[in-house]
Design a protein around this motif. Structure first.
Motif, mmCIF file in Angstrom:
data_model
loop_
_atom_site.group_PDB
_atom_site.id
_atom_site.type_symbol
_atom_site.label_atom_id
_atom_site.label_comp_id
_atom_site.label_asym_id
_atom_site.label_seq_id
_atom_site.Cartn_x
_atom_site.Cartn_y
_atom_site.Cartn_z
ATOM 1 N N GLY A 131 0.834 -1.190 0.000
ATOM 2 C CA GLY A 131 0.000 0.000 0.000
ATOM 3 C C GLY A 131 0.872 1.244 0.000
ATOM 4 N N SER A 132 0.290 2.366 -0.373
ATOM 5 C CA SER A 132 1.059 3.607 -0.447
ATOM 6 C C SER A 132 0.916 4.471 0.808
ATOM 7 N N THR A 133 -0.010 4.150 1.691
ATOM 8 C CA THR A 133 -0.215 4.936 2.909
ATOM 9 C C THR A 133 -0.523 4.007 4.076
ATOM 10 N N TYR A 134 -0.001 4.340 5.256
ATOM 11 C CA TYR A 134 -0.368 3.594 6.458
ATOM 12 C C TYR A 134 -0.266 4.500 7.678
ATOM 13 N N ILE A 135 -1.019 4.171 8.705
ATOM 14 C CA ILE A 135 -0.904 4.810 10.015
ATOM 15 C C ILE A 135 -1.098 3.737 11.076
ATOM 16 N N GLY A 136 -0.511 3.946 12.227
ATOM 17 C CA GLY A 136 -0.667 2.989 13.314
ATOM 18 C C GLY A 136 -0.270 3.621 14.629
ATOM 19 N N GLY A 137 -0.682 2.988 15.693
ATOM 20 C CA GLY A 137 -0.344 3.496 17.009
ATOM 21 C C GLY A 137 -0.294 2.389 18.042
ATOM 22 N N THR A 138 0.372 2.680 19.157
ATOM 23 C CA THR A 138 0.522 1.739 20.261
ATOM 24 C C THR A 138 0.369 2.473 21.580
ATOM 25 N N LEU A 139 -0.357 1.873 22.491
ATOM 26 C CA LEU A 139 -0.390 2.281 23.898
ATOM 27 C C LEU A 139 0.139 1.112 24.700
ATOM 28 N N GLU A 140 1.070 1.367 25.600
ATOM 29 C CA GLU A 140 1.689 0.272 26.343
ATOM 30 C C GLU A 140 2.065 0.722 27.748
ATOM 31 N N VAL A 141 1.961 -0.200 28.691
ATOM 32 C CA VAL A 141 2.448 0.003 30.057
ATOM 33 C C VAL A 141 3.393 -1.146 30.367
ATOM 34 N N GLN A 142 4.630 -0.816 30.769
ATOM 35 C CA GLN A 142 5.631 -1.810 31.135
ATOM 36 C C GLN A 142 5.837 -1.770 32.644
ATOM 37 N N PHE A 143 6.006 -2.949 33.240
ATOM 38 C CA PHE A 143 6.110 -3.038 34.696
ATOM 39 C C PHE A 143 7.010 -4.203 35.090
ATOM 40 N N PRO A 144 7.619 -4.132 36.270
ATOM 41 C CA PRO A 144 8.454 -5.248 36.725
ATOM 42 C C PRO A 144 7.587 -6.466 37.065
ATOM 43 N N LEU A 145 8.134 -7.630 36.863
ATOM 44 C CA LEU A 145 7.416 -8.868 37.187
ATOM 45 C C LEU A 145 7.714 -9.260 38.634
ATOM 46 N N PRO A 146 6.685 -9.474 39.428
ATOM 47 C CA PRO A 146 6.910 -9.865 40.820
ATOM 48 C C PRO A 146 7.676 -11.177 40.918
ATOM 49 N N GLY A 147 8.680 -11.209 41.773
ATOM 50 C CA GLY A 147 9.442 -12.419 42.009
ATOM 51 C C GLY A 147 10.545 -12.688 40.996
ATOM 52 N N VAL A 148 10.674 -11.846 39.968
ATOM 53 C CA VAL A 148 11.719 -12.023 38.961
ATOM 54 C C VAL A 148 12.825 -11.007 39.250
ATOM 55 N N PRO A 149 14.074 -11.467 39.427
ATOM 56 C CA PRO A 149 15.170 -10.540 39.718
ATOM 57 C C PRO A 149 15.322 -9.484 38.610
ATOM 58 N N ARG A 150 15.522 -8.231 38.991
ATOM 59 C CA ARG A 150 15.664 -7.130 38.025
ATOM 60 C C ARG A 150 16.875 -7.338 37.114
ATOM 61 N N ASP A 151 17.907 -8.042 37.622
ATOM 62 C CA ASP A 151 19.121 -8.269 36.840
ATOM 63 C C ASP A 151 18.847 -9.038 35.544
ATOM 64 N N LEU A 152 17.768 -9.796 35.503
ATOM 65 C CA LEU A 152 17.433 -10.546 34.278
ATOM 66 C C LEU A 152 16.915 -9.640 33.166
ATOM 67 N N GLY A 153 16.424 -8.460 33.531
ATOM 68 C CA GLY A 153 15.937 -7.511 32.539
ATOM 69 C C GLY A 153 14.593 -7.853 31.943
ATOM 70 N N LEU A 154 13.848 -8.734 32.583
ATOM 71 C CA LEU A 154 12.520 -9.115 32.090
ATOM 72 C C LEU A 154 11.466 -8.187 32.679
ATOM 73 N N LYS A 155 10.512 -7.786 31.857
ATOM 74 C CA LYS A 155 9.408 -6.927 32.288
ATOM 75 C C LYS A 155 8.114 -7.479 31.733
ATOM 76 N N GLY A 156 7.027 -7.137 32.395
ATOM 77 C CA GLY A 156 5.702 -7.436 31.869
ATOM 78 C C GLY A 156 5.192 -6.222 31.113
ATOM 79 N N ALA A 157 4.210 -6.432 30.235
ATOM 80 C CA ALA A 157 3.651 -5.314 29.478
ATOM 81 C C ALA A 157 2.198 -5.605 29.136
#
Length: 99
Positions: free
Chosen positions: A68-94
């Motif tokens: 196609g010659s035209t497109y639009i899109g958007g995202t809304l997101e909230v990222q948060f730490p996962l309970p019980g998962v060490p922060r050093d792993l760098g994993l997040k929920g969303a």
């Protein structure tokens, strides 16, 4: 365009808007290779070339994206730490919504 905002400690809100339009300078039709072929970069969960117009005159329309010659899109997101998962792993929920 992207915008990030810390909503609470370690909870980040994210808004993204993207779009595009292409046309030829001389008014000639665009080549198929110049069209936009969208998929997971616009809406998560879709295959590459999975979003957009199809050539339905062919038996298997799933594999015949014409772009196609035209497109639009958007995202809304909230990222948060996962309970019980060490922060050093760098994993997040969303939680997110793509349009």
């Amino acid at each position: 365009a992207r915008y990030y905002k810390e909503l609470y400690e370690d909870v980040v809100g994210f808004i993204r808007f993207q779009g595009g339009h292409i046309e030829s300078i001389d008014g000639k039709p665009l080549r198929v290779t110049d069209e936009f072929f969208l998929g997971p970069s616009l809406v998560r969960g879709f295959a590459p070339n999975g979003i957009g117009p199809r050539d339905v005159g062919i038996a298997d329309a799933r594999s015949n994206a014409i772009g196609g010659s035209t497109y639009i899109g958007g995202t809304l997101e909230v990222q948060f730490p996962l309970p019980g998962v060490p922060r050093d792993l760098g994993l997040k929920g969303a939680l997110f919504a793509d349009v």
